[in-house]
Design a protein around this motif. Structure first.
Motif, PDB file in Angstrom:
ATOM      1  N   THR A  63      15.982 -32.249   3.680  1.00 12.36           N
ATOM      2  CA  THR A  63      14.952 -31.930   4.686  1.00 12.36           C
ATOM      3  C   THR A  63      15.667 -31.473   5.974  1.00 12.36           C
ATOM      4  OG1 THR A  63      14.942 -34.170   5.573  1.00 12.36           O
ATOM      5  CG2 THR A  63      13.406 -33.698   3.761  1.00 12.36           C
ATOM      6  N   MET A  64      14.865 -31.191   7.030  1.00 15.21           N
ATOM      7  CA  MET A  64      15.462 -30.654   8.264  1.00 15.21           C
ATOM      8  C   MET A  64      16.503 -31.588   8.874  1.00 15.21           C
ATOM      9  SD  MET A  64      14.241 -27.720   8.436  1.00 15.21           S
ATOM     10  CE  MET A  64      14.878 -27.181  10.000  1.00 15.21           C
ATOM     11  N   LYS A  65      16.388 -32.889   8.637  1.00 13.81           N
ATOM     12  CA  LYS A  65      17.358 -33.832   9.244  1.00 13.81           C
ATOM     13  C   LYS A  65      18.752 -33.648   8.639  1.00 13.81           C
ATOM     14  CE  LYS A  65      16.581 -37.856   6.215  1.00 13.81           C
ATOM     15  NZ  LYS A  65      17.361 -37.069   5.235  1.00 13.81           N
ATOM     16  N   ASP A  66      18.799 -33.021   7.466  1.00 13.74           N
ATOM     17  CA  ASP A  66      20.096 -32.789   6.810  1.00 13.74           C
ATOM     18  C   ASP A  66      20.759 -31.512   7.309  1.00 13.74           C
ATOM     19  OD1 ASP A  66      19.890 -35.001   4.878  1.00 13.74           O
ATOM     20  OD2 ASP A  66      18.170 -33.852   4.123  1.00 13.74           O
ATOM     21  N   ILE A  67      20.009 -30.721   8.095  1.00 11.35           N
ATOM     22  CA  ILE A  67      20.531 -29.419   8.533  1.00 11.35           C
ATOM     23  C   ILE A  67      21.221 -29.559   9.882  1.00 11.35           C
ATOM     24  CG2 ILE A  67      19.911 -27.050   9.207  1.00 11.35           C
ATOM     25  CD1 ILE A  67      17.979 -27.023   6.873  1.00 11.35           C
ATOM     26  N   VAL A  68      22.501 -29.194   9.890  1.00 12.39           N
ATOM     27  CA  VAL A  68      23.338 -29.273  11.084  1.00 12.39           C
ATOM     28  C   VAL A  68      22.917 -28.170  12.065  1.00 12.39           C
ATOM     29  CG1 VAL A  68      25.711 -28.820  11.816  1.00 12.39           C
ATOM     30  CG2 VAL A  68      25.269 -30.328   9.885  1.00 12.39           C
ATOM     31  N   ARG A  69      22.835 -28.519  13.342  1.00  6.40           N
ATOM     32  CA  ARG A  69      22.388 -27.542  14.357  1.00  6.40           C
ATOM     33  C   ARG A  69      23.590 -26.968  15.112  1.00  6.40           C
ATOM     34  NH1 ARG A  69      16.859 -28.973  13.954  1.00  6.40           N
ATOM     35  NH2 ARG A  69      16.976 -29.694  11.780  1.00  6.40           N
ATOM     36  N   GLU A  70      23.355 -25.792  15.719  1.00  3.43           N
ATOM     37  CA  GLU A  70      24.421 -25.068  16.433  1.00  3.43           C
ATOM     38  C   GLU A  70      25.125 -26.006  17.432  1.00  3.43           C
ATOM     39  OE1 GLU A  70      21.159 -22.935  19.320  1.00  3.43           O
ATOM     40  OE2 GLU A  70      23.096 -21.937  19.138  1.00  3.43           O
ATOM     41  N   GLY A  71      26.422 -25.777  17.590  1.00  2.00           N
ATOM     42  CA  GLY A  71      27.220 -26.627  18.474  1.00  2.00           C
ATOM     43  C   GLY A  71      28.068 -27.588  17.658  1.00  2.00           C
ATOM     44  N   HIS A  72      27.610 -27.930  16.447  1.00  2.00           N
ATOM     45  CA  HIS A  72      28.395 -28.821  15.572  1.00  2.00           C
ATOM     46  C   HIS A  72      29.619 -28.041  15.062  1.00  2.00           C
ATOM     47  CE1 HIS A  72      29.560 -31.377  12.282  1.00  2.00           C
ATOM     48  NE2 HIS A  72      28.659 -32.278  12.616  1.00  2.00           N
ATOM     49  N   PRO A  73      30.805 -28.643  15.147  1.00  2.00           N
ATOM     50  CA  PRO A  73      32.041 -27.939  14.757  1.00  2.00           C
ATOM     51  C   PRO A  73      32.013 -27.345  13.331  1.00  2.00           C
ATOM     52  CG  PRO A  73      32.544 -30.092  15.696  1.00  2.00           C
ATOM     53  CD  PRO A  73      31.053 -30.002  15.633  1.00  2.00           C
TER      54      PRO A  73
END
Ligand code: K2U
Ligand code: NI
Length: 183
Positions: free
Chosen positions: A3-13
């Protein structure tokens, strides 16, 4: 399920680095991950399931978008001719491409970017990709138009690039003379 909680958002290395090549033959774990990633795309495009699980629709997903430093992605889309394209590509590489470029008139978005970033994203109209399939078999595929845009967007992720890195800073809607807007 993803789900969306598993998707890493911009800024994460993990989104900013070049992903590591995947060892072939695929481990059971990697095979399972790819199935889950493809199921995310299918669920996100289903009106009932996307609402039920609050999923943003997606036509592509790279492994580093779920935090895995692995050079593999999935794509699930229909093209301009209503043809279905379903890809699970391991260690993909663009081995040649057209000179001509195309853009989506509406620009691009990204499951890892929770904001609208305006502007045209210039992409090759046609690309020839060498990759491996889930059975470890080498494949070479040629894509053009919308599928070409999607696969380039995903390969960018595996190279640590975001779609907005391609937008012209001075004039986001700049169109070099000879390019065609792909709708
Ligand atoms: O973030 C991702 O990699 C998935 C993107 C891929 C993509 C965006 C723009 C252009 C080509 C590929 C998501 O699909 S963005 C949401 C979306 C959903 C349906 C159709 C187009 C874009
Ligand atoms: Ni993206």
């Amino acid at each position: 399920i993803l789900t969306m909680k598993d998707i890493v958002r911009e800024g994460h290395p993990v989104l900013q680095q070049e992903t590591e090549k995947v060892t072939l033959p695929l481990s059971i774990e990697d095979q399972d991950t790819l199935i889950c990633m493809m199921n995310y795309l299918k669920n996100s495009q289903d009106p009932i399931l996307s609402k039920k699980y609050n999923l943003r629709p997606g036509v592509g997903l790279s492994a580093n978008q779920i935090g895995l430093n692995k050079r593999m992605f999935v794509a699930y889309l229909t093209d301009e001719k209503e043809q279905l394209h379903e890809y699970t590509l391991i260690n993909p590489k663009i081995i040649s491409h057209s000179v001509s470029m195309i853009y989506l008139p509406e620009g691009e978005g990204c499951l890892s970017v929770d904001r609208n970033v305006e502007g045209y994203v210039p992409r090759y109209e046609r690309v020839k990709i060498k990759a491996y399939d889930v059975n470890g078999k080498e494949i070479v595929l040629k894509v053009k138009g919308y599928p070409s845009i999607v696969l380039q967007h995903e390969i960018d992720h595996l190279d640590g690039k975001m779609f907005y890195d391609h937008i012209n800073k001075e004039n986001p809607f700049q169109l070099p003379a000879d390019v065609d807007i792909k709708s």
